[in-house]
Write a protein that holds these residues in place. Structure first.
Motif, PDB file in Angstrom:
ATOM      1  N   ILE A 160       5.032 -17.354  -3.128  1.00  0.00           N
ATOM      2  CA  ILE A 160       5.038 -16.646  -1.846  1.00  0.00           C
ATOM      3  C   ILE A 160       5.062 -17.685  -0.740  1.00  0.00           C
ATOM      4  O   ILE A 160       4.214 -18.583  -0.700  1.00  0.00           O
ATOM      5  N   VAL A 161       6.041 -17.566   0.149  1.00  0.00           N
ATOM      6  CA  VAL A 161       6.090 -18.486   1.289  1.00  0.00           C
ATOM      7  C   VAL A 161       5.675 -17.711   2.536  1.00  0.00           C
ATOM      8  O   VAL A 161       6.386 -16.804   2.980  1.00  0.00           O
ATOM      9  N   PHE A 162       4.493 -18.045   3.053  1.00  0.00           N
ATOM     10  CA  PHE A 162       4.006 -17.388   4.268  1.00  0.00           C
ATOM     11  C   PHE A 162       4.441 -18.206   5.479  1.00  0.00           C
ATOM     12  O   PHE A 162       4.238 -19.417   5.527  1.00  0.00           O
ATOM     13  N   HIS A 163       5.029 -17.517   6.448  1.00  0.00           N
ATOM     14  CA  HIS A 163       5.461 -18.204   7.668  1.00  0.00           C
ATOM     15  C   HIS A 163       4.309 -18.315   8.659  1.00  0.00           C
ATOM     16  O   HIS A 163       3.498 -17.397   8.780  1.00  0.00           O
ATOM     17  N   ALA A 164       4.258 -19.443   9.375  1.00  0.00           N
ATOM     18  CA  ALA A 164       3.263 -19.606  10.443  1.00  0.00           C
ATOM     19  C   ALA A 164       4.026 -20.010  11.708  1.00  0.00           C
ATOM     20  O   ALA A 164       4.409 -19.141  12.488  1.00  0.00           O
ATOM     21  N   GLY A 165       4.333 -21.313  11.872  1.00  0.00           N
ATOM     22  CA  GLY A 165       5.064 -21.759  13.062  1.00  0.00           C
ATOM     23  C   GLY A 165       6.548 -21.867  12.778  1.00  0.00           C
ATOM     24  O   GLY A 165       7.071 -22.973  12.634  1.00  0.00           O
ATOM     25  N   THR A 166       7.232 -20.717  12.691  1.00  0.00           N
ATOM     26  CA  THR A 166       8.691 -20.729  12.504  1.00  0.00           C
ATOM     27  C   THR A 166       9.301 -19.824  13.564  1.00  0.00           C
ATOM     28  O   THR A 166       8.650 -18.939  14.089  1.00  0.00           O
ATOM     29  N   THR A 167      10.581 -20.051  13.854  1.00  0.00           N
ATOM     30  CA  THR A 167      11.300 -19.124  14.732  1.00  0.00           C
ATOM     31  C   THR A 167      12.768 -19.144  14.351  1.00  0.00           C
ATOM     32  O   THR A 167      13.216 -20.036  13.620  1.00  0.00           O
ATOM     33  N   SER A 216       0.834  -1.206   0.000  1.00  0.00           N
ATOM     34  CA  SER A 216       0.000   0.000   0.000  1.00  0.00           C
ATOM     35  C   SER A 216       0.866   1.253   0.000  1.00  0.00           C
ATOM     36  O   SER A 216       1.705   1.433   0.884  1.00  0.00           O
ATOM     37  N   PRO A 217       0.638   2.156  -0.962  1.00  0.00           N
ATOM     38  CA  PRO A 217       1.398   3.411  -0.961  1.00  0.00           C
ATOM     39  C   PRO A 217       1.041   4.311   0.228  1.00  0.00           C
ATOM     40  O   PRO A 217       1.757   5.265   0.517  1.00  0.00           O
ATOM     41  N   LEU A 218      -0.046   3.987   0.915  1.00  0.00           N
ATOM     42  CA  LEU A 218      -0.464   4.817   2.053  1.00  0.00           C
ATOM     43  C   LEU A 218       0.352   4.513   3.318  1.00  0.00           C
ATOM     44  O   LEU A 218       0.305   5.251   4.288  1.00  0.00           O
ATOM     45  N   VAL A 219       1.070   3.385   3.284  1.00  0.00           N
ATOM     46  CA  VAL A 219       1.681   2.886   4.526  1.00  0.00           C
ATOM     47  C   VAL A 219       3.193   3.095   4.542  1.00  0.00           C
ATOM     48  O   VAL A 219       3.897   2.762   3.597  1.00  0.00           O
ATOM     49  N   LYS A 220       3.659   3.664   5.656  1.00  0.00           N
ATOM     50  CA  LYS A 220       5.107   3.877   5.833  1.00  0.00           C
ATOM     51  C   LYS A 220       5.717   2.808   6.731  1.00  0.00           C
ATOM     52  O   LYS A 220       6.782   2.284   6.470  1.00  0.00           O
ATOM     53  N   GLU A 221       5.015   2.518   7.830  1.00  0.00           N
ATOM     54  CA  GLU A 221       5.586   1.568   8.798  1.00  0.00           C
ATOM     55  C   GLU A 221       4.550   0.514   9.162  1.00  0.00           C
ATOM     56  O   GLU A 221       3.382   0.838   9.340  1.00  0.00           O
ATOM     57  N   ILE A 222       5.019  -0.740   9.281  1.00  0.00           N
ATOM     58  CA  ILE A 222       4.129  -1.825   9.721  1.00  0.00           C
ATOM     59  C   ILE A 222       4.721  -2.448  10.984  1.00  0.00           C
ATOM     60  O   ILE A 222       5.923  -2.761  11.030  1.00  0.00           O
ATOM     61  N   TYR A 223       3.877  -2.620  11.984  1.00  0.00           N
ATOM     62  CA  TYR A 223       4.262  -3.305  13.218  1.00  0.00           C
ATOM     63  C   TYR A 223       3.370  -4.534  13.356  1.00  0.00           C
ATOM     64  O   TYR A 223       2.235  -4.544  12.868  1.00  0.00           O
ATOM     65  N   CYS A 224       3.905  -5.560  14.013  1.00  0.00           N
ATOM     66  CA  CYS A 224       3.097  -6.775  14.178  1.00  0.00           C
ATOM     67  C   CYS A 224       3.413  -7.427  15.519  1.00  0.00           C
ATOM     68  O   CYS A 224       4.582  -7.587  15.883  1.00  0.00           O
ATOM     69  N   ALA A 225       2.372  -7.765  16.272  1.00  0.00           N
ATOM     70  CA  ALA A 225       2.546  -8.426  17.573  1.00  0.00           C
ATOM     71  C   ALA A 225       1.821  -9.766  17.580  1.00  0.00           C
ATOM     72  O   ALA A 225       0.626  -9.785  17.333  1.00  0.00           O
ATOM     73  N   PRO A 226       2.481 -10.904  17.866  1.00  0.00           N
ATOM     74  CA  PRO A 226       3.926 -10.983  18.057  1.00  0.00           C
ATOM     75  C   PRO A 226       4.693 -11.140  16.738  1.00  0.00           C
ATOM     76  O   PRO A 226       5.907 -11.046  16.750  1.00  0.00           O
ATOM     77  N   GLY A 227       4.002 -11.395  15.623  1.00  0.00           N
ATOM     78  CA  GLY A 227       4.679 -11.607  14.351  1.00  0.00           C
ATOM     79  C   GLY A 227       5.414 -12.927  14.296  1.00  0.00           C
ATOM     80  O   GLY A 227       5.199 -13.812  15.139  1.00  0.00           O
ATOM     81  N   ASN A 228       6.250 -13.096  13.277  1.00  0.00           N
ATOM     82  CA  ASN A 228       7.081 -14.294  13.124  1.00  0.00           C
ATOM     83  C   ASN A 228       8.241 -13.918  12.195  1.00  0.00           C
ATOM     84  O   ASN A 228       8.255 -12.796  11.665  1.00  0.00           O
ATOM     85  N   PRO A 229       9.215 -14.805  11.983  1.00  0.00           N
ATOM     86  CA  PRO A 229      10.383 -14.398  11.192  1.00  0.00           C
ATOM     87  C   PRO A 229      10.043 -13.959   9.763  1.00  0.00           C
ATOM     88  O   PRO A 229      10.708 -13.063   9.228  1.00  0.00           O
ATOM     89  N   GLY A 230       9.010 -14.534   9.162  1.00  0.00           N
ATOM     90  CA  GLY A 230       8.632 -14.115   7.810  1.00  0.00           C
ATOM     91  C   GLY A 230       8.075 -12.701   7.831  1.00  0.00           C
ATOM     92  O   GLY A 230       8.427 -11.844   7.008  1.00  0.00           O
ATOM     93  N   ILE A 231       7.208 -12.439   8.796  1.00  0.00           N
ATOM     94  CA  ILE A 231       6.633 -11.095   8.942  1.00  0.00           C
ATOM     95  C   ILE A 231       7.757 -10.109   9.271  1.00  0.00           C
ATOM     96  O   ILE A 231       7.763  -8.973   8.785  1.00  0.00           O
ATOM     97  N   GLY A 232       8.734 -10.582  10.049  1.00  0.00           N
ATOM     98  CA  GLY A 232       9.856  -9.725  10.451  1.00  0.00           C
ATOM     99  C   GLY A 232      10.673  -9.200   9.276  1.00  0.00           C
ATOM    100  O   GLY A 232      11.400  -8.221   9.416  1.00  0.00           O
ATOM    101  N   GLU A 233      10.548  -9.828   8.121  1.00  0.00           N
ATOM    102  CA  GLU A 233      11.280  -9.335   6.944  1.00  0.00           C
ATOM    103  C   GLU A 233      10.610  -8.099   6.343  1.00  0.00           C
ATOM    104  O   GLU A 233      11.231  -7.367   5.570  1.00  0.00           O
ATOM    105  N   ILE A 234       9.323  -7.885   6.667  1.00  0.00           N
ATOM    106  CA  ILE A 234       8.624  -6.740   6.069  1.00  0.00           C
ATOM    107  C   ILE A 234       8.009  -5.799   7.105  1.00  0.00           C
ATOM    108  O   ILE A 234       7.444  -4.765   6.758  1.00  0.00           O
ATOM    109  N   ALA A 235       8.082  -6.185   8.378  1.00  0.00           N
ATOM    110  CA  ALA A 235       7.465  -5.365   9.425  1.00  0.00           C
ATOM    111  C   ALA A 235       8.319  -5.461  10.673  1.00  0.00           C
ATOM    112  O   ALA A 235       9.189  -6.323  10.771  1.00  0.00           O
ATOM    113  N   GLU A 236       8.046  -4.582  11.627  1.00  0.00           N
ATOM    114  CA  GLU A 236       8.760  -4.676  12.892  1.00  0.00           C
ATOM    115  C   GLU A 236       7.931  -5.495  13.870  1.00  0.00           C
ATOM    116  O   GLU A 236       6.782  -5.138  14.164  1.00  0.00           O
TER     117      GLU A 236
END
Ligand code: AMP
Ligand code: GLY
Length: 417
Positions: free
Chosen positions: A359-366, A22-42
């Protein structure tokens, strides 16, 4: 904008993946997230159940928009708490979340608004339940009233199985308070389909259809899981069927939401059984599906954040929502033993070998040091988009083969018809 996603599974990775575009978005945060999400968000170390900490984080970080993945915080009332603090959030109010949080609540709602569903009885004691059982034929479906992480539904072939299920729920209380009430309902025969919808209180707009494969083994054998793979579109869900579902299910559901004065600016996932008598509701979920989201959002052409902003303004009807015509398939790679006990900490390799468009979506990874290891039952979801279903099936399984971890378990018949 700063966007915050609550959750840490494959569904939330798919939401983050789409929001990242989304061009509207500058920063993405995710709680608790996972390593895959960590590549694109904090990723932020807060559990999804910890509503107060999630509120504090959003206030302190001046988050502009929060999206909630899992049902637990929604049923606990996260939306009401965010709204009290003046924070924008996508999801139903605590009251409306009862459509998923209590099966008795949702069955009464369907009855009241003439929404087709299985005939049912409810009971709060073993004796009462056994009496009610006498009114039903076999197989019969017995459900714990409250949330049970997808494990609260028993399909019972005979009296003995039914009494066993009732005993486990009502006497042994294997689901705790979630099993203080049971639903005993008619078994529906047909084909299942999942329809996820955007709801803003004024309108209900379905997304493209999808189908989940819930059982662990090929050929729909073995116990139910959270979902072993999905594809979209679901070919049995024709335009005529979509019209019928809109008329007999989606619009009456919207009317019910309005007449009950429910605050609902969120996702409504309608689980349907297409029976010979027409479509009937198996259940409502008040959130995106997992792994339905992993095939639905890759087909969305419109900016998801723009849709969410329109929902907050109750302006969905004036928002054009476009989908691509491709076929999407997601194959879940699970740990050996899932949905029962499974080992953790097994090294995952081969992710860099998958095709660029996969696209590889992470679920139970650490992460363990620098290495990626398994950390859950459903480990990864591999999604492919293609012009037709045969190509999508070929490509997805070619890529599934490239990813390796000990005990990797998956179905080979996702989207095989
Ligand atoms: P639910 O959590 O209510 O969707 O139930 C989980 C799964 O159990 C569904 O996806 C169906 O496969 C099955 N199921 C639930 N209710 C029924 C029913 N009345 N008839 C047949 N299958 C059902
Ligand atoms: N895949 C089913 C669910 O999300 O409940």
């Amino acid at each position: 904008m700063k966007v915050f996603i609550v959750g840490g599974g494959g569904r939330e990775h798919a939401i983050a993946w789409k929001i990242k575009r989304s061009p509207l978005v500058k920063e993405i945060y995710c709680a608790p997230g996972n390593p895959g999400i960590g590549e694109i968000a904090e990723c932020v170390d807060i559990a999804v159940e910890d509503v107060e900490k999630l509120v504090d984080f959003s206030r302190e970080m001046s988050i502009d928009l929060t999206i909630v993945g899992p049902e637990i915080p929604l049923v606990a009332g996260i939306v009401d708490r965010f709204q009290e603090e003046g924070l924008n959030i996508i999801g139903p109010s605590k009251e409306a979340a009862q459509l998923e949080g209590s099966k008795a609540f949702s069955k009464e709602f369907m009855d009241k608004y003439n929404i087709p569903t299985a005939l049912y009885d409810e009971a709060t004691s073993y004796e009462e339940a056994k009496d009610a059982l006498g009114k039903h034929n076999f197989p019969v479906v017995i459900k714990a009233d409250g949330l049970a992480a997808g494990k609260g539904v028993f399909i019972c072939e005979d009296q003995q199985e039914a009494e066993k299920a009732l005993g486990e729920i009502l006497i042994e209380e294997i689901f705790g308070v979630s099993g203080h009430k049971v639903i005993i309902e008619e078994f529906l025969e047909g084909t299942e389909t999942s329809v996820l919808c955007f709801v803003d209180g004024q309108s209900i707009i379905p997304m493209v259809s999808s189908q989940d494969h819930k059982r662990i083994y090929d050929g729909d054998e073995g116990p139910n899981t959270g979902g072993m793979g999905t594809y979209s579109p679901n070919y049995i869900y024709t335009e005529e069927m979509a019209e019928e579902v809109d008329k007999s299910i989606l619009q009456p559901t919207l009317r019910g939401i309005q007449q009950e004065n429910m605050d609902y600016k969120g996702i409504l996932f309608v689980g349907l059984m297409i029976t010979q008598e027409g479509p009937k509701v198996l259940e409502y979920n008040v959130r995106f599906g997992d792994p339905e989201t992993q095939v639905v959002l890759p087909r969305l052409e419109t900016d998801l954040v723009a849709i969410f902003l329109a929902m907050l303004k109750e302006d969905l009807t004036n928002t054009e929502i476009k989908w691509n015509e491709k076929t999407a398939i997601c194959v879940v790679l699970a740990s050996e033993g899932y949905p029962g006990n499974y080992p953790k900490g097994r090294e995952i390799t081969g992710l860099s070998d998958v095709d660029k468009d996969t696209i590889v979506f992470h679920a139970g990874t650490t992460l363990e040091g620098e290495g990626l290891v398994t950390a859950g039952g459903r480990v990864l979801g591999v999604t492919v988009l293609a012009e037709d279903i045969d190509t999508a099936r070929r490509l997805v399984y070619e890529n599934v083969e490239k990813i390796r971890f000990k005990g990797k378990t998956y179905r080979t018949d996702i989207a095989a018809g």
